[in-house]
Design a protein around this motif. Structure first.
Motif, PDB file in Angstrom:
ATOM      1  N   HIS A  97       0.823  -1.201   0.000  1.00  0.00           N
ATOM      2  CA  HIS A  97       0.000   0.000   0.000  1.00  0.00           C
ATOM      3  C   HIS A  97       0.863   1.259   0.000  1.00  0.00           C
ATOM      4  CE1 HIS A  97      -4.237  -1.224   0.242  1.00  0.00           C
ATOM      5  NE2 HIS A  97      -3.796  -2.314   0.901  1.00  0.00           N
ATOM      6  N   ALA A  98       1.950   1.234   0.759  1.00  0.00           N
ATOM      7  CA  ALA A  98       2.823   2.401   0.806  1.00  0.00           C
ATOM      8  C   ALA A  98       3.432   2.674  -0.560  1.00  0.00           C
ATOM      9  CB  ALA A  98       3.921   2.180   1.843  1.00  0.00           C
ATOM     10  N   PHE A  99       3.822   1.610  -1.269  1.00  0.00           N
ATOM     11  CA  PHE A  99       4.399   1.805  -2.602  1.00  0.00           C
ATOM     12  C   PHE A  99       3.360   2.363  -3.573  1.00  0.00           C
ATOM     13  CE2 PHE A  99       5.041  -0.003  -6.863  1.00  0.00           C
ATOM     14  CZ  PHE A  99       6.218   0.640  -7.207  1.00  0.00           C
ATOM     15  N   VAL A 100       2.166   1.768  -3.555  1.00  0.00           N
ATOM     16  CA  VAL A 100       1.111   2.233  -4.464  1.00  0.00           C
ATOM     17  C   VAL A 100       0.749   3.678  -4.158  1.00  0.00           C
ATOM     18  CG1 VAL A 100      -1.300   1.887  -5.152  1.00  0.00           C
ATOM     19  CG2 VAL A 100       0.216  -0.077  -4.855  1.00  0.00           C
ATOM     20  N   ARG A 140       1.055   9.354  -5.743  1.00  0.00           N
ATOM     21  CA  ARG A 140       1.270  10.757  -5.394  1.00  0.00           C
ATOM     22  C   ARG A 140       2.339  11.414  -6.249  1.00  0.00           C
ATOM     23  NH1 ARG A 140       2.226   9.727  -0.756  1.00  0.00           N
ATOM     24  NH2 ARG A 140       4.508   9.852  -0.687  1.00  0.00           N
ATOM     25  N   VAL A 141       3.340  10.640  -6.651  1.00  0.00           N
ATOM     26  CA  VAL A 141       4.495  11.229  -7.335  1.00  0.00           C
ATOM     27  C   VAL A 141       4.316  11.233  -8.852  1.00  0.00           C
ATOM     28  CG1 VAL A 141       6.966  10.978  -7.756  1.00  0.00           C
ATOM     29  CG2 VAL A 141       6.060  10.621  -5.454  1.00  0.00           C
ATOM     30  N   HIS A 173      -8.069  -3.933  -8.575  1.00  0.00           N
ATOM     31  CA  HIS A 173      -6.726  -3.564  -9.022  1.00  0.00           C
ATOM     32  C   HIS A 173      -6.420  -2.202  -8.448  1.00  0.00           C
ATOM     33  CE1 HIS A 173      -3.478  -2.393 -11.746  1.00  0.00           C
ATOM     34  NE2 HIS A 173      -3.281  -3.689 -11.897  1.00  0.00           N
ATOM     35  N   PRO A 174      -5.184  -1.910  -8.146  1.00  0.00           N
ATOM     36  CA  PRO A 174      -4.866  -0.606  -7.542  1.00  0.00           C
ATOM     37  C   PRO A 174      -5.414   0.530  -8.362  1.00  0.00           C
ATOM     38  CG  PRO A 174      -2.954  -2.037  -7.454  1.00  0.00           C
ATOM     39  CD  PRO A 174      -3.996  -2.742  -8.268  1.00  0.00           C
ATOM     40  N   ARG A 175      -6.265   1.330  -7.732  1.00  0.00           N
ATOM     41  CA  ARG A 175      -6.789   2.564  -8.314  1.00  0.00           C
ATOM     42  C   ARG A 175      -7.531   2.284  -9.611  1.00  0.00           C
ATOM     43  NH1 ARG A 175      -4.857   7.088  -5.998  1.00  0.00           N
ATOM     44  NH2 ARG A 175      -5.429   8.305  -7.832  1.00  0.00           N
ATOM     45  N   ARG A 205      -6.720   0.433 -16.679  1.00  0.00           N
ATOM     46  CA  ARG A 205      -5.547   1.219 -16.398  1.00  0.00           C
ATOM     47  C   ARG A 205      -5.765   2.048 -15.143  1.00  0.00           C
ATOM     48  NH1 ARG A 205      -1.784   1.404 -20.341  1.00  0.00           N
ATOM     49  NH2 ARG A 205      -2.322   0.498 -22.349  1.00  0.00           N
ATOM     50  N   THR A 206      -4.703   2.505 -14.598  1.00  0.00           N
ATOM     51  CA  THR A 206      -4.778   3.256 -13.359  1.00  0.00           C
ATOM     52  C   THR A 206      -5.090   4.711 -13.611  1.00  0.00           C
ATOM     53  OG1 THR A 206      -2.419   3.686 -13.422  1.00  0.00           O
ATOM     54  CG2 THR A 206      -3.174   1.711 -12.253  1.00  0.00           C
ATOM     55  N   GLY A 207      -5.030   5.088 -14.818  1.00  0.00           N
ATOM     56  CA  GLY A 207      -5.316   6.483 -15.099  1.00  0.00           C
ATOM     57  C   GLY A 207      -4.098   7.284 -15.362  1.00  0.00           C
TER      58      GLY A 207
END
Length: 336
Positions: free
Chosen positions: A266-269, A274-275, A324-326, A332-334
């Protein structure tokens, strides 16, 4: 009367064997009850002192001792002049005159010579040496090189050397005067036993300066780290083997490990989400792109390693359409 030849018998002359000087002295010694050496010595003394040079007031012993002066003029003059303004010669004065040992030593040199004579026997010498070494004031006057030589001889026996070394190592002022390389070699010898080495190392690592210098060595630092890990592993195995609460703790540890892994993902995602959007309009240099690609490859390798881990592999297969993350599954994540 006719001449007659008178025959005469030849005269027989008896040979008389002559005595040699040595034979004469032997016979004289037997007649007067003395040894041959005493008679022969008296004869030699008489030969060194012609009659007109002999002194009636001087004893035969003094004549015998002064007979050792090789120069005749010096010898004849010496017997007429007692030393130190004395009225007559004494045997000790005569012995000092010719450099012999005296019967009653007075000067330190004469006393030392007398001791050397008495200590020619090894047993006597051993007793005298032992008595003298018990007198600190005497030992203090012995030359340093002689004391060192005596110390080397006294510690040739290994048991004595061990006792003496132990006592010397308890004196900081003595240890401080030992050369550094000799001290290092001594410590290495003393710590060949693992138990002693462990005790010494523990004490040394409690000293911050020593610990800092020791950890500057890569091998020492690696060994300490390895020892810490091994110590922890052994403690954990012992706990799991002996403690009644080990199964419950093991389940809790597994839960904690699961939570740690999920938290890391979670911290990596979250950090990536954010970056990455902030870099959409930024132009990266070739070097920066290479670095990002290398780290992405590391992340992918890490994710594959997690996926292939035994604990993850034993679980159920992912359900199609899972989150899936986000975003949705397969979407896709966007941000690309």
């Amino acid at each position: 009367m006719p001449n007659r030849r008178i025959r005469t018998r030849p005269r027989v002359v008896k040979r008389v064997e002559l005595f040699t000087v040595k034979d004469s002295l032997f016979r004289l010694a037997e007649d007067i009850g003395l040894s041959y050496s005493a008679v022969n010595g008296a004869r030699w003394v008489a030969s060194r002192w012609p009659k007109h040079h002999r002194q009636a007031r001087v004893s035969f012993t003094v004549h015998r001792i002064l007979a050792g002066i090789s120069n005749e003029e010096e010898r004849f003059t010496a017997i007429l002049t007692p030393p130190g303004g004395k009225a007559r010669w004494t045997p000790d004065d005569a012995s000092r005159r010719v450099g012999r040992q005296v019967e009653r030593p007075i000067t330190p040199q004469e006393k030392a010579s007398a001791i050397h004579t008495l200590a020619r026997d090894e047993e006597v010498a051993a007793v005298v040496t032992g008595d003298l070494l018990r007198r600190p004031s005497v030992v203090a006057q012995v030359r340093q090189e002689d004391r060192i030589s005596a110390a080397h001889v006294l510690v040739e026996d290994e048991q004595i050397a061990a006792v003496v070394t132990g006592d010397l190592l308890k004196r900081p002022t003595v240890v401080a005067q030992v050369r550094q390389e000799d001290r290092v070699r001594a410590v290495e010898e003393l710590t060949r036993d693992d138990h002693i080495a462990a005790t010494v190392t523990t004490g040394l690592l409690r000293r911050p300066d020593v610990a800092f210098r020791a950890m500057s060595d890569d091998t020492a630092r690696h060994q300490v780290n390895h020892a810490q890990v091994e110590r922890g592993r052994q403690a954990r195995e012992d706990f799991e083997r002996t403690s009644p609460v080990a199964p419950a703790v093991k389940r809790v540890d597994r839960s904690v490990e699961f939570l740690d892994l999920i938290t890391a993902c979670h911290a990596f995602v979250a950090a990536s989400g954010r970056v990455v959007p902030g870099m959409r309009d930024r132009q990266l240099s070739d070097d920066e792109r290479v670095i990002i690609h290398e780290n992405v490859a590391r992340v992918r390798a890490t994710l594959d390693w997690i996926r292939r881990a035994p604990a993850v592999r034993r679980g159920p297969s992912p359900v199609p359409g899972s989150r899936h993350p986000r975003g949705r599954a397969g979407g896709r994540t966007g941000h690309s």
